[in-house]
Design a protein around this motif. Structure first.
Motif, PDB file in Angstrom:
ATOM      1  N   ARG A  84      62.044  26.289  71.137  1.00  0.00           N
ATOM      2  CA  ARG A  84      62.225  27.253  70.040  1.00  0.00           C
ATOM      3  C   ARG A  84      63.457  28.130  70.273  1.00  0.00           C
ATOM      4  O   ARG A  84      64.132  28.511  69.305  1.00  0.00           O
ATOM      5  CB  ARG A  84      60.963  28.091  69.865  1.00  0.00           C
ATOM      6  N   VAL A  85      63.765  28.436  71.512  1.00  0.00           N
ATOM      7  CA  VAL A  85      65.029  29.138  71.782  1.00  0.00           C
ATOM      8  C   VAL A  85      66.201  28.257  71.358  1.00  0.00           C
ATOM      9  O   VAL A  85      67.162  28.717  70.739  1.00  0.00           O
ATOM     10  CB  VAL A  85      65.147  29.512  73.274  1.00  0.00           C
ATOM     11  N   ALA A  86      66.115  26.967  71.689  1.00  0.00           N
ATOM     12  CA  ALA A  86      67.180  26.027  71.308  1.00  0.00           C
ATOM     13  C   ALA A  86      67.310  25.925  69.799  1.00  0.00           C
ATOM     14  O   ALA A  86      68.424  25.891  69.262  1.00  0.00           O
ATOM     15  CB  ALA A  86      66.900  24.648  71.917  1.00  0.00           C
ATOM     16  N   ILE A  87      66.193  25.875  69.088  1.00  0.00           N
ATOM     17  CA  ILE A  87      66.215  25.842  67.626  1.00  0.00           C
ATOM     18  C   ILE A  87      66.928  27.076  67.091  1.00  0.00           C
ATOM     19  O   ILE A  87      67.779  26.996  66.202  1.00  0.00           O
ATOM     20  CB  ILE A  87      64.779  25.768  67.063  1.00  0.00           C
ATOM     21  N   ALA A  88      66.570  28.251  67.631  1.00  0.00           N
ATOM     22  CA  ALA A  88      67.170  29.498  67.164  1.00  0.00           C
ATOM     23  C   ALA A  88      68.672  29.519  67.431  1.00  0.00           C
ATOM     24  O   ALA A  88      69.460  29.979  66.589  1.00  0.00           O
ATOM     25  CB  ALA A  88      66.487  30.689  67.842  1.00  0.00           C
ATOM     26  N   CYS A  89      69.098  29.025  68.583  1.00  0.00           N
ATOM     27  CA  CYS A  89      70.529  29.001  68.916  1.00  0.00           C
ATOM     28  C   CYS A  89      71.289  28.040  68.016  1.00  0.00           C
ATOM     29  O   CYS A  89      72.360  28.378  67.492  1.00  0.00           O
ATOM     30  CB  CYS A  89      70.721  28.601  70.378  1.00  0.00           C
ATOM     31  N   ILE A 115      71.955  37.762  58.017  1.00  0.00           N
ATOM     32  CA  ILE A 115      70.943  36.821  58.501  1.00  0.00           C
ATOM     33  C   ILE A 115      71.484  36.001  59.672  1.00  0.00           C
ATOM     34  O   ILE A 115      70.802  35.824  60.693  1.00  0.00           O
ATOM     35  CB  ILE A 115      70.491  35.893  57.353  1.00  0.00           C
ATOM     36  N   ALA A 116      72.703  35.511  59.536  1.00  0.00           N
ATOM     37  CA  ALA A 116      73.296  34.709  60.613  1.00  0.00           C
ATOM     38  C   ALA A 116      73.449  35.528  61.886  1.00  0.00           C
ATOM     39  O   ALA A 116      73.203  35.039  62.996  1.00  0.00           O
ATOM     40  CB  ALA A 116      74.645  34.150  60.162  1.00  0.00           C
ATOM     41  N   ARG A 117      73.873  36.787  61.754  1.00  0.00           N
ATOM     42  CA  ARG A 117      74.024  37.646  62.933  1.00  0.00           C
ATOM     43  C   ARG A 117      72.673  37.955  63.567  1.00  0.00           C
ATOM     44  O   ARG A 117      72.538  37.999  64.792  1.00  0.00           O
ATOM     45  CB  ARG A 117      74.745  38.937  62.556  1.00  0.00           C
ATOM     46  N   ALA A 118      71.669  38.181  62.728  1.00  0.00           N
ATOM     47  CA  ALA A 118      70.337  38.445  63.272  1.00  0.00           C
ATOM     48  C   ALA A 118      69.801  37.222  64.008  1.00  0.00           C
ATOM     49  O   ALA A 118      69.168  37.341  65.069  1.00  0.00           O
ATOM     50  CB  ALA A 118      69.385  38.847  62.146  1.00  0.00           C
ATOM     51  N   LEU A 139      69.746  35.168  71.385  1.00  0.00           N
ATOM     52  CA  LEU A 139      70.260  35.640  72.673  1.00  0.00           C
ATOM     53  C   LEU A 139      69.219  36.466  73.412  1.00  0.00           C
ATOM     54  O   LEU A 139      69.068  36.354  74.640  1.00  0.00           O
ATOM     55  CB  LEU A 139      71.537  36.459  72.453  1.00  0.00           C
ATOM     56  N   HIS A 140      68.483  37.291  72.682  1.00  0.00           N
ATOM     57  CA  HIS A 140      67.437  38.100  73.335  1.00  0.00           C
ATOM     58  C   HIS A 140      66.344  37.211  73.897  1.00  0.00           C
ATOM     59  O   HIS A 140      65.835  37.453  75.008  1.00  0.00           O
ATOM     60  CB  HIS A 140      66.845  39.098  72.338  1.00  0.00           C
ATOM     61  N   ALA A 180      58.068  34.331  75.927  1.00  0.00           N
ATOM     62  CA  ALA A 180      57.606  33.384  74.922  1.00  0.00           C
ATOM     63  C   ALA A 180      57.523  34.029  73.541  1.00  0.00           C
ATOM     64  O   ALA A 180      57.856  33.397  72.533  1.00  0.00           O
ATOM     65  CB  ALA A 180      56.248  32.818  75.317  1.00  0.00           C
ATOM     66  N   THR A 181      57.095  35.287  73.480  1.00  0.00           N
ATOM     67  CA  THR A 181      57.001  35.964  72.185  1.00  0.00           C
ATOM     68  C   THR A 181      58.381  36.123  71.557  1.00  0.00           C
ATOM     69  O   THR A 181      58.555  35.930  70.345  1.00  0.00           O
ATOM     70  CB  THR A 181      56.339  37.344  72.337  1.00  0.00           C
ATOM     71  N   ALA A 182      59.372  36.459  72.360  1.00  0.00           N
ATOM     72  CA  ALA A 182      60.735  36.594  71.844  1.00  0.00           C
ATOM     73  C   ALA A 182      61.243  35.264  71.312  1.00  0.00           C
ATOM     74  O   ALA A 182      61.955  35.213  70.290  1.00  0.00           O
ATOM     75  CB  ALA A 182      61.665  37.116  72.935  1.00  0.00           C
ATOM     76  N   ALA A 183      60.898  34.165  71.981  1.00  0.00           N
ATOM     77  CA  ALA A 183      61.306  32.837  71.510  1.00  0.00           C
ATOM     78  C   ALA A 183      60.663  32.523  70.171  1.00  0.00           C
ATOM     79  O   ALA A 183      61.320  32.002  69.254  1.00  0.00           O
ATOM     80  CB  ALA A 183      60.927  31.777  72.542  1.00  0.00           C
ATOM     81  N   ASP A 184      59.381  32.842  70.032  1.00  0.00           N
ATOM     82  CA  ASP A 184      58.683  32.582  68.775  1.00  0.00           C
ATOM     83  C   ASP A 184      59.238  33.445  67.644  1.00  0.00           C
ATOM     84  O   ASP A 184      59.368  32.991  66.501  1.00  0.00           O
ATOM     85  CB  ASP A 184      57.184  32.841  68.934  1.00  0.00           C
ATOM     86  N   ILE A 185      59.577  34.698  67.938  1.00  0.00           N
ATOM     87  CA  ILE A 185      60.152  35.578  66.923  1.00  0.00           C
ATOM     88  C   ILE A 185      61.507  35.055  66.474  1.00  0.00           C
ATOM     89  O   ILE A 185      61.819  35.018  65.277  1.00  0.00           O
ATOM     90  CB  ILE A 185      60.271  37.019  67.459  1.00  0.00           C
TER      91      ILE A 185
END
Length: 306
Positions: free
Chosen positions: A172-177, A220-223, A229-230, A237-242
């Motif tokens: 999920r971190v990879a998806i977000a990145c 949105i893109a910046r967020a 990154l956070h 894990a919660t940060a990754a899900d968010i």
């Protein structure tokens, strides 16, 4: 508010930008290939040590690499390699990687070009060598190569690399990145277009309604970037899900506005937007999509109390 990179981080990002500069143009053969996997870029990232940034520097630096590479109109397995594999295996396997989540029978992103698969298998995470494993390509417009296993893999031949929850977190971190990088480039392409496209004697971008909605897309893109990154920096894990929830939930807004302001150009092969917006659509549904990631946030923060 913006956050400054350290001098070392700036040098890392600039080095990735310099490496990727030769792939900024439209990929060759793009009229027939929406999902242009670039093996030469994957190899250059590995040779230059960029995929090992998480191991040599830290996971925040690995996320910076993943975002920057995802700004290009070609695809690699940068998220799976630099983030997921680095955490679960303590190394980066040679060649591109696929993440197999859930039902192995479904089409999987990057599977036709991958040398290894990082697979969710029950409560465990497995590393499967794909040498000799039959994979059938699946036609798609979603800007990544897709394929499915011709038969169920021999999971007993795979290496156990940890628990499924850790794989799910870093996937999920990879998806977000990857979503953040694609979103930033999609916004940039559209902003350039509305400055050059005229209607009623004025540039489309001069209209306030267009400016407001593009400003929302930029926000949105910046967020997406900062949440990704956070999540990488904190290792939570919660940060990754968010981060995944936000990225996947906002794809509809980006796709609607950016394609509307691009008009018919947005879906033509000679215009770069589709390389990024179709990639966002692919990432939108992975690992249960926004609902699946949001459920993880709920379960972790309020599930026990409820």
């Amino acid at each position: 508010m913006d956050m400054e990179l350290t001098g070392e981080q700036r040098l890392l990002v600039e080095a990735v930008e310099a490496l990727g500069s030769r792939w900024q143009a439209m990929p060759p053969g793009h009229e027939r290939d929406y999902a242009h996997y670039e093996a030469n870029l994957q190899g250059a990232l590995a040779e230059g040590g960029f995929l090992r940034a998480g191991l040599d520097m830290g996971m925040l630096e690995a996320a910076l690499v993943a975002i920057e590479v995802s700004r290009l109109p070609v695809v690699t397995s940068v998220g799976a390699s630099a983030l997921v594999a680095a955490v679960l295996t303590g190394d980066v396997p040679d060649g591109p990687l696929a993440i197999v989540g859930g039902d192995w029978r479904k089409a999987q992103r990057m599977l036709p070009v991958a040398t290894h698969a990082l697979a969710l298998h029950g409560e465990r995470a497995l590393l499967l060598d794909l040498a000799g494993v039959a994979v059938a390509p699946v036609a798609s417009v979603y800007a990544y190569p897709y394929g499915r296993f011709a038969a169920e893999p021999d999971w007993s031949a795979a290496t156990d690399i940890g628990d499924a929850a850790t794989l799910r977190q870093w996937a999920r971190v990879a998806i977000a990145c990857e979503a953040a990088g694609a979103a930033e480039s999609a916004v940039a392409v559209t902003v350039a277009h509305v400055k050059e496209r005229f209607a009623f004697g004025r540039a489309i971008g001069s209209y306030q309604a267009v400016q407001h909605r593009l400003a929302q897309c930029h926000q949105i893109a910046r967020a997406m970037r900062f949440l990704a990154l956070h999540a990488a920096w904190s290792g939570e894990a919660t940060a990754a899900d968010i981060a995944a929830t936000y990225a996947q939930d906002h794809v509809n807004k980006l796709a609607f506005d950016l394609h509307q302001f691009s008009g018919g150009m947005g879906v033509t092969c000679e215009y770069q937007l589709h390389f990024f917006s179709y990639r966002l659509r692919a990432l939108q549904g992975e690992l249960g999509g926004a609902d699946g990631a949001a459920s993880g946030v709920y379960d972790r923060l309020w599930g026990a109390a409820a």
